[in-house]
Structures are given as C-alpha cells and as structure tokens.
Design a protein around this motif. Structure first.
Motif, PDB file in Angstrom:
ATOM      1  N   THR A 105       8.621  53.547  68.615  1.00  0.00           N
ATOM      2  CA  THR A 105       8.921  54.939  67.814  1.00  0.00           C
ATOM      3  C   THR A 105      10.387  55.507  68.371  1.00  0.00           C
ATOM      4  N   MET A 106      11.242  54.604  68.908  1.00  0.00           N
ATOM      5  CA  MET A 106      12.684  55.245  69.059  1.00  0.00           C
ATOM      6  C   MET A 106      13.439  55.600  67.996  1.00  0.00           C
ATOM      7  N   HIS A 107      13.221  55.303  66.865  1.00  0.00           N
ATOM      8  CA  HIS A 107      13.904  55.671  65.544  1.00  0.00           C
ATOM      9  C   HIS A 107      13.832  57.039  65.262  1.00  0.00           C
ATOM     10  N   LEU A 108      12.559  57.702  65.492  1.00  0.00           N
ATOM     11  CA  LEU A 108      12.004  58.831  65.267  1.00  0.00           C
ATOM     12  C   LEU A 108      12.800  59.983  66.199  1.00  0.00           C
ATOM     13  N   ASN A 109      13.509  59.480  67.212  1.00  0.00           N
ATOM     14  CA  ASN A 109      14.375  60.290  68.015  1.00  0.00           C
ATOM     15  C   ASN A 109      15.788  60.218  67.500  1.00  0.00           C
ATOM     16  N   GLN A 110      16.318  61.486  66.842  1.00  0.00           N
ATOM     17  CA  GLN A 110      17.710  61.315  66.463  1.00  0.00           C
ATOM     18  C   GLN A 110      18.700  61.959  67.166  1.00  0.00           C
ATOM     19  N   LEU A 111      18.155  62.449  68.572  1.00  0.00           N
ATOM     20  CA  LEU A 111      19.148  62.992  69.371  1.00  0.00           C
ATOM     21  C   LEU A 111      19.747  62.101  70.023  1.00  0.00           C
ATOM     22  N   TRP A 112      21.085  62.157  70.247  1.00  0.00           N
ATOM     23  CA  TRP A 112      22.056  61.398  70.894  1.00  0.00           C
ATOM     24  C   TRP A 112      23.005  62.060  72.066  1.00  0.00           C
ATOM     25  N   GLY A 113      23.046  61.610  73.324  1.00  0.00           N
ATOM     26  CA  GLY A 113      24.020  62.057  74.301  1.00  0.00           C
ATOM     27  C   GLY A 113      25.297  61.712  74.187  1.00  0.00           C
ATOM     28  N   GLN A 114      26.166  61.888  75.020  1.00  0.00           N
ATOM     29  CA  GLN A 114      27.513  61.855  75.016  1.00  0.00           C
ATOM     30  C   GLN A 114      27.854  60.285  75.030  1.00  0.00           C
ATOM     31  N   GLY A 115      26.955  59.685  75.767  1.00  0.00           N
ATOM     32  CA  GLY A 115      26.988  57.915  76.224  1.00  0.00           C
ATOM     33  C   GLY A 115      28.064  57.733  77.294  1.00  0.00           C
ATOM     34  N   THR A 116      28.193  56.387  77.384  1.00  0.00           N
ATOM     35  CA  THR A 116      29.371  56.097  78.453  1.00  0.00           C
ATOM     36  C   THR A 116      29.845  54.695  77.955  1.00  0.00           C
ATOM     37  N   ARG A 117      31.251  54.929  78.271  1.00  0.00           N
ATOM     38  CA  ARG A 117      32.167  53.941  77.701  1.00  0.00           C
ATOM     39  C   ARG A 117      32.232  52.624  78.503  1.00  0.00           C
ATOM     40  N   VAL A 118      31.935  51.555  77.761  1.00  0.00           N
ATOM     41  CA  VAL A 118      32.040  50.088  78.478  1.00  0.00           C
ATOM     42  C   VAL A 118      33.397  49.378  77.715  1.00  0.00           C
ATOM     43  N   THR A 119      34.317  48.929  78.510  1.00  0.00           N
ATOM     44  CA  THR A 119      35.552  48.240  78.031  1.00  0.00           C
ATOM     45  C   THR A 119      35.484  46.855  78.615  1.00  0.00           C
ATOM     46  N   VAL A 120      35.265  45.705  77.978  1.00  0.00           N
ATOM     47  CA  VAL A 120      35.410  44.459  78.639  1.00  0.00           C
ATOM     48  C   VAL A 120      36.546  43.747  78.285  1.00  0.00           C
ATOM     49  N   SER A 121      37.638  43.531  79.065  1.00  0.00           N
ATOM     50  CA  SER A 121      38.839  42.932  78.796  1.00  0.00           C
ATOM     51  C   SER A 121      38.727  41.242  79.006  1.00  0.00           C
TER      52      SER A 121
END
Length: 122
Positions: A105-121
């Motif tokens: 039921t994850m799709h029923l929650n439409q609230l998102w936080g700021q997230g954390t950025r991952v960069t792979v070089s």
C-alpha cells in the motif's frame, strides 16, 4: 503521524558502499512498513527500491538492486536503513523513504520528504 527524515547520502566511487538512514519522529513507527525509493534524474518517475514490513520479517527489492542492497530496521530506535553495496553510476539519484501500513500500500502515501542525494562516480 510520522515524520521521516532521510540521511547518509554522499559521493562515492563506483564499487563503493553507503548506508542510508530513515529516522522517524512521532508515534507508531513499529506499526508501519518502510519503503525506500529513488529518483535517478529530475523529471523521471521515482522507482521503488526496497521495502520492509513493520516487523522486519519480510523484505522486497527491485531487480536492479537485488543482491547489492539490504534493508533493515530498528524499531527501538525508530529507524530504517538501506545498506548499499557495489554501487554503480546507475544508482545515482535522490533516495526517499516513506511509510505505509504494508509494502503493497506504499502507493497510497503520496507524501515525500527531502530525500538524500547519492552520487556514484565512475
């Protein structure tokens, strides 16, 4: 009502590892499944990466991360984690966590936080 905050992102070389944390404040963390998602590029849809049930008994992974990522949680610490190993440039993106009664039921929650950025070089 829970508030989730992601952390642990950063810059890492291909083949490296990172551990993301999803820290919850509020009541009821142990009652919710936690899912990790990522958006690999601006304008691209977020994709589900992994999910863990409220007890931690069951986990799910997308095919693209299976065998490399591991999701876990500590209900006593109100936190969930995403251990990411063998990272490659396709794993670059902003990672988000969110909660729902079940992984299905994850799709029923439409609230998102700021997230954390991952960069792979490379």
């Amino acid at each position: 009502q829970l508030t989730l905050v992601e952390s642990g992102g950063g810059l890492v070389q291909s083949g490296g590892s990172l551990r993301l944390t999803c820290k919850a404040s509020g009541d009821g963390f142990s009652h919710y499944a936690i899912g990790w998602f990522r958006r690999q590029a601006p304008g691209k849809e977020r994709e589900a990466v992994s999910c863990i049930t409220h007890t931690g008994e069951r986990t799910k992974y997308s095919d693209s991360v299976k065998g490399r990522f591991m999701i876990s949680r500590d209900n006593t610490d109100n936190a969930a984690y995403l251990q990411m190993n063998s990272l490659n440039v396709e794993d670059t993106g902003t990672y988000y966590c969110k909660e729902a009664p079940t992984c299905e039921t994850m799709h029923l929650n439409q609230l998102w936080g700021q997230g954390t950025r991952v960069t792979v070089s490379s």
